[in-house]
Enzyme design. Sequence first.
Site, PDB file in Angstrom:
ATOM      1  N   GLU A  27    -128.615  34.880 -20.065  1.00 34.53           N
ATOM      2  CA  GLU A  27    -127.760  34.439 -21.165  1.00 34.53           C
ATOM      3  C   GLU A  27    -126.279  34.655 -20.845  1.00 34.53           C
ATOM      4  OE1 GLU A  27    -129.143  35.801 -25.012  1.00 34.53           O
ATOM      5  OE2 GLU A  27    -127.360  35.032 -26.028  1.00 34.53           O
ATOM      6  N   ARG A  50    -132.738  23.393 -33.334  1.00 33.17           N
ATOM      7  CA  ARG A  50    -132.196  24.442 -34.191  1.00 33.17           C
ATOM      8  C   ARG A  50    -130.886  24.054 -34.856  1.00 33.17           C
ATOM      9  NH1 ARG A  50    -133.624  29.464 -30.172  1.00 33.17           N
ATOM     10  NH2 ARG A  50    -135.825  29.382 -30.685  1.00 33.17           N
ATOM     11  N   HIS A  80    -127.575  33.708 -33.244  1.00 32.63           N
ATOM     12  CA  HIS A  80    -128.762  34.102 -32.517  1.00 32.63           C
ATOM     13  C   HIS A  80    -128.566  34.138 -31.002  1.00 32.63           C
ATOM     14  CE1 HIS A  80    -132.930  34.393 -31.503  1.00 32.63           C
ATOM     15  NE2 HIS A  80    -132.944  33.233 -30.905  1.00 32.63           N
ATOM     16  N   GLY A  84    -127.772  45.022 -15.800  1.00 26.23           N
ATOM     17  CA  GLY A  84    -128.653  44.467 -16.822  1.00 26.23           C
ATOM     18  C   GLY A  84    -130.101  44.523 -16.366  1.00 26.23           C
ATOM     19  N   SER A  95    -139.546  34.008 -36.054  1.00 30.42           N
ATOM     20  CA  SER A  95    -139.677  33.099 -34.923  1.00 30.42           C
ATOM     21  C   SER A  95    -139.768  31.631 -35.333  1.00 30.42           C
ATOM     22  CB  SER A  95    -140.914  33.445 -34.117  1.00 30.42           C
ATOM     23  OG  SER A  95    -141.198  32.397 -33.228  1.00 30.42           O
ATOM     24  N   ARG A 115    -129.424  25.282 -27.321  1.00 33.09           N
ATOM     25  CA  ARG A 115    -130.589  25.650 -26.532  1.00 33.09           C
ATOM     26  C   ARG A 115    -131.860  25.366 -27.321  1.00 33.09           C
ATOM     27  NH1 ARG A 115    -133.982  29.885 -26.538  1.00 33.09           N
ATOM     28  NH2 ARG A 115    -132.723  31.300 -27.790  1.00 33.09           N
TER      29      ARG A 115
HETATM   30  C1  LIG Z   1    -134.688  38.096 -32.003  1.00 31.96           C
HETATM   31  C2  LIG Z   1    -134.650  37.175 -30.830  1.00 31.96           C
HETATM   32  C3  LIG Z   1    -135.745  36.394 -30.512  1.00 31.96           C
HETATM   33  C4  LIG Z   1    -135.721  35.532 -29.424  1.00 31.96           C
HETATM   34  N1  LIG Z   1    -136.828  34.791 -29.148  1.00 31.96           N
HETATM   35  C5  LIG Z   1    -136.817  33.973 -28.071  1.00 31.96           C
HETATM   36  C6  LIG Z   1    -137.976  33.215 -27.739  1.00 31.96           C
HETATM   37  O1  LIG Z   1    -138.995  33.272 -28.407  1.00 31.96           O
HETATM   38  N2  LIG Z   1    -137.927  32.429 -26.649  1.00 31.96           N
HETATM   39  C7  LIG Z   1    -136.812  32.344 -25.871  1.00 31.96           C
HETATM   40  O2  LIG Z   1    -136.840  31.639 -24.882  1.00 31.96           O
HETATM   41  N3  LIG Z   1    -135.707  33.061 -26.165  1.00 31.96           N
HETATM   42  C8  LIG Z   1    -135.678  33.876 -27.243  1.00 31.96           C
HETATM   43  N4  LIG Z   1    -134.553  34.590 -27.545  1.00 31.96           N
HETATM   44  C9  LIG Z   1    -133.408  34.585 -26.627  1.00 31.96           C
HETATM   45  C10 LIG Z   1    -133.694  35.491 -25.432  1.00 31.96           C
HETATM   46  O3  LIG Z   1    -134.409  36.614 -25.855  1.00 31.96           O
HETATM   47  C11 LIG Z   1    -132.446  35.979 -24.731  1.00 31.96           C
HETATM   48  O4  LIG Z   1    -131.570  34.939 -24.525  1.00 31.96           O
HETATM   49  C12 LIG Z   1    -132.802  36.568 -23.380  1.00 31.96           C
HETATM   50  O5  LIG Z   1    -133.802  37.525 -23.514  1.00 31.96           O
HETATM   51  C13 LIG Z   1    -131.607  37.170 -22.694  1.00 31.96           C
HETATM   52  O6  LIG Z   1    -132.026  37.828 -21.531  1.00 31.96           O
HETATM   53  P1  LIG Z   1    -131.009  38.414 -20.509  1.00 31.96           P
HETATM   54  O7  LIG Z   1    -131.809  39.001 -19.416  1.00 31.96           O
HETATM   55  O8  LIG Z   1    -129.998  37.389 -20.152  1.00 31.96           O
HETATM   56  O9  LIG Z   1    -130.194  39.552 -21.289  1.00 31.96           O
HETATM   57  P2  LIG Z   1    -130.677  40.786 -22.194  1.00 31.96           P
HETATM   58  O10 LIG Z   1    -132.120  40.858 -22.374  1.00 31.96           O
HETATM   59  O11 LIG Z   1    -129.793  40.765 -23.382  1.00 31.96           O
HETATM   60  O12 LIG Z   1    -130.320  42.036 -21.314  1.00 31.96           O
HETATM   61  C14 LIG Z   1    -129.030  42.502 -21.136  1.00 31.96           C
HETATM   62  C15 LIG Z   1    -129.086  43.700 -20.242  1.00 31.96           C
HETATM   63  O13 LIG Z   1    -127.760  44.025 -19.845  1.00 31.96           O
HETATM   64  C16 LIG Z   1    -127.497  45.374 -20.090  1.00 31.96           C
HETATM   65  N5  LIG Z   1    -126.082  45.469 -20.408  1.00 31.96           N
HETATM   66  C17 LIG Z   1    -125.377  44.719 -21.300  1.00 31.96           C
HETATM   67  N6  LIG Z   1    -124.093  45.075 -21.265  1.00 31.96           N
HETATM   68  C18 LIG Z   1    -123.979  46.049 -20.338  1.00 31.96           C
HETATM   69  C19 LIG Z   1    -122.883  46.791 -19.837  1.00 31.96           C
HETATM   70  N7  LIG Z   1    -121.641  46.611 -20.267  1.00 31.96           N
HETATM   71  N8  LIG Z   1    -123.153  47.740 -18.898  1.00 31.96           N
HETATM   72  C20 LIG Z   1    -124.415  47.934 -18.432  1.00 31.96           C
HETATM   73  N9  LIG Z   1    -125.467  47.224 -18.857  1.00 31.96           N
HETATM   74  C21 LIG Z   1    -125.235  46.301 -19.798  1.00 31.96           C
HETATM   75  C22 LIG Z   1    -128.411  45.790 -21.188  1.00 31.96           C
HETATM   76  O14 LIG Z   1    -128.644  47.170 -21.099  1.00 31.96           O
HETATM   77  C23 LIG Z   1    -129.643  44.958 -20.872  1.00 31.96           C
HETATM   78  O15 LIG Z   1    -130.419  45.651 -19.914  1.00 31.96           O
HETATM   79  C24 LIG Z   1    -134.564  35.447 -28.636  1.00 31.96           C
HETATM   80  C25 LIG Z   1    -133.458  36.222 -28.958  1.00 31.96           C
HETATM   81  C26 LIG Z   1    -133.478  37.052 -30.066  1.00 31.96           C
HETATM   82  C27 LIG Z   1    -132.243  37.790 -30.434  1.00 31.96           C
END
Ligand SMILES: Cc1cc2nc3c(=O)[nH]c(=O)nc-3n(C[C@H](O)[C@H](O)[C@H](O)COP(=O)(O)OP(=O)(O)OC[C@H]3O[C@@H](n4cnc5c(N)ncnc54)[C@H](O)[C@@H]3O)c2cc1C
Lengths: 646, 258
Positions: A433, A338, A409, A41, A285, A443
């Site tokens: 996440e 939320r 979401h 990731g 947002s 959250r």
């Molecule tokens: C539209 C939207 C708006 C948001 N706005 C906010 C906000 O304003 N403030 C806030 O705090 N949060 C917000 N969130 C929530 C927040 O964006 C996410 O919870 C957070 O970015 C998740 O980050 P992460 O690094 O855990 O995972 P992600 O950013 O989802 O990254 C997952 C990574 O894992 C990789 N991956 C997944 N599965 C595999 C696999 N099987 N094999 C190899 N690679 C894989 C993907 O390629 C990616 O690189 C928002 C979410 C959404 C959907």
Amino acid sequence: MAELNSKIPKGLLPQKWTDYKNHINLVNPPNKRKLEIIVVGTGLAGASAAASLAEMGFKVKNYCYQDSPRRAHSIAAQGGINAAKNYQNDGDSVYRLFYDTIKGGDYRAREANVYRLAEVSNSIIDQCVAQGVPFAREYGGLLDNRSFGGAQVSRTFYARGQTGQQLLIGAYSALSRQIKKGNVEMFTRHEMLDVVLVEGKARGIIVRNLVTGAIERHAAHAVVLATGGYGNVFFLSTNAMGSNATAIWKAHKRGAFFGNPCFTQIHPTCIPVHGDFQSKLTLMSESLRNDGRIWVPKKKEDAEKIRHGKLLPTAIAEEDRDYYLERRYPAFGNLVPRDVASRAAKERCDAGFGVGETGLAVYLDFSDSINRLGKSTIEARYGNLFQMYEKIVDENPYKTPMMIYPAVHYTMGGLWVDYELMTTVPGLFAIGEANFSDHGANRLGASALMQGLADGYFVLPYTIQNYLADQIRVPKFSTDLPEFKQTEKEATDRLQRLMNVKGNQTVDSFHRRLGLIMWDNVGMGRNEAGLKNAIVEIAKLREEFWKDVKISGEPNEINPELEKAGRVADFLELGELMARDALNRNESCGGHFREEYQTPEGEAMRNDEDFKYAAAWEYTGESAEPKLNKEILDYEFIEVKQRNYK
Amino acid sequence: MNLTLKIWRQKNATSKGRFVTYKVNDISTSSSFLEMMDVLNESLVMKGEDPVAFDHDCREGICGACSMYINGHPHGPDKAVTTCQLHMRKFSDGETIVIEPWRARPFPVLKDLIVDRSAFDKIIQAGGYISVNTGGIPDANAIPIPKVKADLSMDAAACIGCGACVAACKNASAMLFVSAKVSQFALLPQGRIEAAERVQAMVAEMDKQGFGNCTNTGACEAECPKEISISNIARMNREFLSAKVCAPKVKEMNEGGG
Ligand SMILES: Cc1cc2nc3c(=O)[nH]c(=O)nc-3n(C[C@H](O)[C@H](O)[C@H](O)COP(=O)(O)OP(=O)(O)OC[C@H]3O[C@@H](n4cnc5c(N)ncnc54)[C@H](O)[C@@H]3O)c2cc1C
Ligand code: SF4
Ligand code: FES
């Protein structure tokens, strides 16, 4: 399986993390170079962890399914990131951020983790500014803040409506620097299919090269999953199209417990569904709730006329509008958390007051703010969001109120992890996440970005060393070990099985049907009958999937249908666990609303007596029921109360 | 609405591609362009044919994955949108739509409409960062930054790395993309420290990856979905010149920032 040990350090809450850091085992620099870490990731959690670990001297291998690490789903976050800086001098503090997060999560998160999160939040902002993240500023040159739901202070830092993008690009640039230096080996367009255990410890992964279709084995001393959330179980969600549960689900099947799978966040402000071919939902947002007022018509006749296009919202007089959040929750008004805002919208629409063609929409109205602050101020704050809305809906939100409706979401649930962010499989960590840790049953806005970067920059790089310190004598594992070959074979066989079904229905059609079952039964309102029904329906659908799915193309080439099929196959299993968890939890808390458990006014009724625990589900085999383990949540430092936003 | 689609099909990087014509019917005008492609692909799968491969992920104009060259324009005829934000109401019933991948030597086609844009990552790896490690950082408000500068920096930082600028340019120049990153940092005090090394390293990598020269036609700015301003290119040229004058040529980004 051993007892759940959350490894919470002893001592007073504010001292725990410092004490922990003072006493853990560290790995010295020459040994770091000998240790390899796989990070799956490249979102905020993965990219920040990979970069930080590499800076410290570890050898890192990093993976994503997109063509570039910069495109991870974190990029789409709009609103902002919280920190307890108290720059606004409005009484904020680490304790207050901690308290708001625990309360917002409806007392279903672990105190020690949440306190640590609030504690490191300030360093995140420092780090990002140093990386060149162009946060919004005031005229005096200092950083600006806005308010988000569930808080009475202004602690959210933002970069226009693109905060996630800017934070991710910051982490991506740090990662790029380490790739250039040779400390991180980057694998783009690679999808993790399984985790490899050797003698009970995570020692590698099986991946599919999405360009050639080749199945590859990769070994390391520890594996970190930062693969994001599983909201796409619902088919329609605000998540990116490729967001998936495969990595964490396979880890679960190899022994990692799954924490609180039913805790899903339904975000109140999304653009309503428009038609059958819709592929995903777009978030507007939450920051919009700073200046927008939510309402529906007071009279059913008006709502009816609006639905049939016979009346415009702007023609409804002030006294005929029901600002239901301000009415029900005067203290927090439009800024309630939320889960509360989403349920209130559903309640109004179910009662027949909804607007839009389908009646599944409420208004988010900016006219008061525009009158008070001027159009240019509103444009400066939300210009790109308004533009995005207009592109999709073809209506000008400066003139007509926006229409919004709740949508899936975020998933608070995820792999169960201890204080060190390690799962129940030794050497397997989960961050961002993908884990279940900090948000309890709900959250707060702007806290996911905070958690992802806290885990990746400031927590995991320490805690993983406590594990690795006694691994320094372990030589790197050969990928020729039978465990690797066996796991690879299982992954290959599964793909082949999918290809061989050669049925009559597309992957998307199954995914859509699963989404409907989930939305109707495991969505905003849940009840015993519906959940039992969902468990049966999902099992049937899964069976049908394996008999009748149709995948074209070949496994040894770029094949998006095959990629989707693998992900949907996993969702079809995870969906059932979500329903089981929701059925088990005979209470309403946060995003989990069991219709049987509500007050006469329709507010959620928690049951602390019986359910003040995190559910950690254990996989027991293909045809066996999962086993429930409980982590009892002890609140040593705060008083557990009924949430009250009135 | 009913449409005729002429789509570039190419099995893999080594095979030759060709246009194939498809018909799609009953497309809703409120569908997005990619949802229209989903409908086509579902029908191809049902017929046992290979669906059209294309890159996409966020479907809200921010990840930069989607990349279709539609009727002679990267991301299609609408202004300031990505392919995924393009809606069918911008087309008319019965229209023929021609869909191609980005065409530029540094972006080889992998399959159908998917190209390899890793050359962009290489440019960032060469210098698109500020050399700071995690931790030990002074307070975020220690250095005030004028709002105007922070806003200009944000304007440049809005680039999503989609590559439409390259696809739009007859020389396949990456100047808009590179200058956006150079500008984002050059405008901030934190970024000034390595400004000279950065611009040289990034420009050198850009040349190495085979992107063409900029001849100021402005097609990049016109097609950029994020409306990145061409004034960033002017800023980058100034930065580049002053780096050349003031400092000896630096091969790699100097690790000065600490
Ligand atoms: C539209 C939207 C708006 C948001 N706005 C906010 C906000 O304003 N403030 C806030 O705090 N949060 C917000 N969130 C929530 C927040 O964006 C996410 O919870 C957070 O970015 C998740 O980050 P992460 O690094 O855990 O995972 P992600 O950013 O989802 O990254 C997952 C990574 O894992 C990789 N991956 C997944 N599965 C595999 C696999 N099987 N094999 C190899 N690679 C894989 C993907 O390629 C990616 O690189 C928002 C979410 C959404 C959907
Ligand atoms: S400058 Fe514009 S067109 Fe070029 S990559 Fe960035 S966003 Fe895309
Ligand atoms: S799919 Fe992300 S920008 Fe189009």
